[in-house]
Design an enzyme around this catalytic site. Sequence first.
Site, PDB file in Angstrom:
ATOM      1  N   HIS A   1      33.496  38.903  48.064  1.00 42.92           N
ATOM      2  CA  HIS A   1      32.784  37.941  47.185  1.00 42.92           C
ATOM      3  C   HIS A   1      33.475  36.392  46.498  1.00 42.92           C
ATOM      4  CE1 HIS A   1      30.907  41.936  45.201  1.00 42.92           C
ATOM      5  NE2 HIS A   1      30.351  41.966  46.634  1.00 42.92           N
TER       6      HIS A   1
ATOM      7  N   ALA B   1      44.576  52.086  37.523  1.00 45.41           N
ATOM      8  CA  ALA B   1      45.942  51.804  38.573  1.00 45.41           C
ATOM      9  C   ALA B   1      47.209  52.287  38.698  1.00 45.41           C
ATOM     10  CB  ALA B   1      44.808  50.559  39.147  1.00 45.41           C
TER      11      ALA B   1
ATOM     12  N   THR C   1      36.826  50.662  40.657  1.00 49.25           N
ATOM     13  CA  THR C   1      34.828  49.490  40.712  1.00 49.25           C
ATOM     14  C   THR C   1      34.303  50.481  40.420  1.00 49.25           C
ATOM     15  OG1 THR C   1      33.858  48.783  42.227  1.00 49.25           O
ATOM     16  CG2 THR C   1      34.975  49.968  43.534  1.00 49.25           C
ATOM     17  N   SER C   2      33.048  49.398  39.586  1.00 51.95           N
ATOM     18  CA  SER C   2      32.199  50.699  38.932  1.00 51.95           C
ATOM     19  C   SER C   2      31.499  51.424  39.615  1.00 51.95           C
ATOM     20  CB  SER C   2      32.024  49.747  37.458  1.00 51.95           C
ATOM     21  OG  SER C   2      30.663  49.020  38.079  1.00 51.95           O
TER      22      SER C   2
ATOM     23  N   CYS D   1      32.437  22.719  50.552  1.00 51.63           N
ATOM     24  CA  CYS D   1      31.337  21.650  49.683  1.00 51.63           C
ATOM     25  C   CYS D   1      29.934  21.455  50.376  1.00 51.63           C
ATOM     26  CB  CYS D   1      32.242  20.690  50.765  1.00 51.63           C
ATOM     27  SG  CYS D   1      30.910  18.780  50.535  1.00 51.63           S
TER      28      CYS D   1
ATOM     29  N   TYR E   1      33.516  29.137  35.883  1.00 53.35           N
ATOM     30  CA  TYR E   1      35.134  29.208  36.978  1.00 53.35           C
ATOM     31  C   TYR E   1      36.097  28.006  36.270  1.00 53.35           C
ATOM     32  CZ  TYR E   1      31.297  32.392  38.482  1.00 53.35           C
ATOM     33  OH  TYR E   1      30.405  32.944  38.942  1.00 53.35           O
TER      34      TYR E   1
ATOM     35  N   ASP F   1      39.984  37.414  42.417  1.00 54.55           N
ATOM     36  CA  ASP F   1      41.813  36.792  41.936  1.00 54.55           C
ATOM     37  C   ASP F   1      42.662  36.794  43.021  1.00 54.55           C
ATOM     38  OD1 ASP F   1      41.565  39.797  40.595  1.00 54.55           O
ATOM     39  OD2 ASP F   1      42.749  39.484  41.998  1.00 54.55           O
TER      40      ASP F   1
HETATM   41  N1  APR Z   1      43.252  51.034  36.332  1.00 51.53           N
HETATM   42  C1  APR Z   1      41.946  51.371  37.469  1.00 51.53           C
HETATM   43  N2  APR Z   1      40.449  51.493  37.021  1.00 51.53           N
HETATM   44  C2  APR Z   1      40.276  50.685  34.919  1.00 51.53           C
HETATM   45  C3  APR Z   1      40.596  49.891  34.881  1.00 51.53           C
HETATM   46  C4  APR Z   1      42.593  50.773  35.325  1.00 51.53           C
HETATM   47  N3  APR Z   1      42.912  50.048  33.953  1.00 51.53           N
HETATM   48  N4  APR Z   1      40.616  49.984  33.887  1.00 51.53           N
HETATM   49  C5  APR Z   1      38.933  49.404  33.887  1.00 51.53           C
HETATM   50  N5  APR Z   1      38.607  50.066  35.929  1.00 51.53           N
HETATM   51  C6  APR Z   1      37.450  50.436  35.764  1.00 51.53           C
HETATM   52  C7  APR Z   1      36.698  50.520  34.931  1.00 51.53           C
HETATM   53  O1  APR Z   1      36.365  52.513  35.057  1.00 51.53           O
HETATM   54  C8  APR Z   1      35.242  50.389  36.322  1.00 51.53           C
HETATM   55  O2  APR Z   1      35.085  51.475  36.930  1.00 51.53           O
HETATM   56  O3  APR Z   1      37.150  49.507  37.140  1.00 51.53           O
HETATM   57  C9  APR Z   1      35.905  49.121  36.879  1.00 51.53           C
HETATM   58  C10 APR Z   1      35.679  47.889  37.177  1.00 51.53           C
HETATM   59  O4  APR Z   1      34.424  48.101  37.124  1.00 51.53           O
HETATM   60  P1  APR Z   1      33.656  46.689  36.588  1.00 51.53           P
HETATM   61  O5  APR Z   1      33.742  45.804  35.552  1.00 51.53           O
HETATM   62  O6  APR Z   1      32.352  46.897  37.433  1.00 51.53           O
HETATM   63  O7  APR Z   1      33.850  45.088  38.209  1.00 51.53           O
HETATM   64  P2  APR Z   1      33.744  45.858  39.383  1.00 51.53           P
HETATM   65  O8  APR Z   1      33.082  47.167  40.186  1.00 51.53           O
HETATM   66  O9  APR Z   1      34.629  44.896  40.547  1.00 51.53           O
HETATM   67  O10 APR Z   1      32.554  44.736  39.528  1.00 51.53           O
HETATM   68  C11 APR Z   1      31.458  44.463  41.128  1.00 51.53           C
HETATM   69  O11 APR Z   1      29.998  42.572  39.907  1.00 51.53           O
HETATM   70  O12 APR Z   1      29.290  41.081  38.531  1.00 51.53           O
HETATM   71  C12 APR Z   1      30.140  41.484  40.183  1.00 51.53           C
HETATM   72  O13 APR Z   1      30.651  40.364  42.012  1.00 51.53           O
HETATM   73  C13 APR Z   1      31.002  40.750  41.022  1.00 51.53           C
HETATM   74  O14 APR Z   1      33.141  41.593  41.741  1.00 51.53           O
HETATM   75  C14 APR Z   1      31.892  41.987  41.325  1.00 51.53           C
HETATM   76  C15 APR Z   1      31.158  43.205  40.584  1.00 51.53           C
END
Ligand code: APR
Length: 231
Positions: free
Chosen positions: A105, A216, A173-174, A113, A52, A90
């Site tokens: 998150h 995005a 987000t995935s 603390c 971190y 972030d």
């Molecule tokens: N513009 C739009 N989408 C994008 C871009 C971009 N330039 N680049 C990547 N992506 C998409 C990917 O296609 C994917 O679907 O962003 C998504 C990122 O997915 P993850 O890497 O799984 O991130 P996230 O969904 O935020 O993960 C959720 O998992 O590890 C934990 O706590 C952590 O908050 C995180 C949570």
Amino acid sequence: MRIVVLTGAGISAESGLSTFRDPDGVWMKMDPIKLATPEAFAADPELVQGFYNARRAQLREVEPNAAHLALARLEKELGRDFMLVTQNVDDLHERGGSREVVHMHGQLRQAWCRACDARVEWNDDLSSATACPECGAAGHMRPDIVWFGEMPYRMEEIMRTLDTCDLFVAIGTSGAVYPAAGFVEIAANAGAETLELNLQPSDGTVFFDSHRHGPATEIVPAFVDEILGPA
Ligand code: APR
């Protein structure tokens, strides 16, 4: 119109912060079980603090992008009819001008603390020797990050807003991690329209009424212009 936006790592990708599950993602190189769980922290606190610390230091090298700025514009115009929930830890939403950001998150720039329960703004490295600025106890400071297996923050507030919104938008987000991945169904069951703005279809894409796929920095400003009119 009441809008809830949920963002994930994809909104910060074009600012230079790695996502988690893309081919070059953080969890493709490192094991989350060894870095993002309470058990990992208990087993090797310095390893977890170092992970971190590196991500916190990286914040100083990146800038918010057009997608962050567009969401700040949406908040400014919609006020209380808008809620921004982010899975990201972030600070790019804030630096892009967003004033109310629900960090479900946690945040890299906060430390927690475990002796006095204080949460304090933190921009430097943390270690097991770090003393709490509130209570002075050393060795009890951890990143204020919600690890796997821990309860995300402000869930009641988020659920209440999902139940009453008109439009739910997921950005970058995935849809791989709950409870955030379930927000679209909660919003849809409450009668909201649902929209996915993502580079490519997510794991949860079937739950969305409509989808726009692309970077995005292109599709988020275009979406906000549609809602508010051109900037
Ligand atoms: N513009 C739009 N989408 C994008 C871009 C971009 N330039 N680049 C990547 N992506 C998409 C990917 O296609 C994917 O679907 O962003 C998504 C990122 O997915 P993850 O890497 O799984 O991130 P996230 O969904 O935020 O993960 C959720 O998992 O590890 C934990 O706590 C952590 O908050 C995180 C949570």
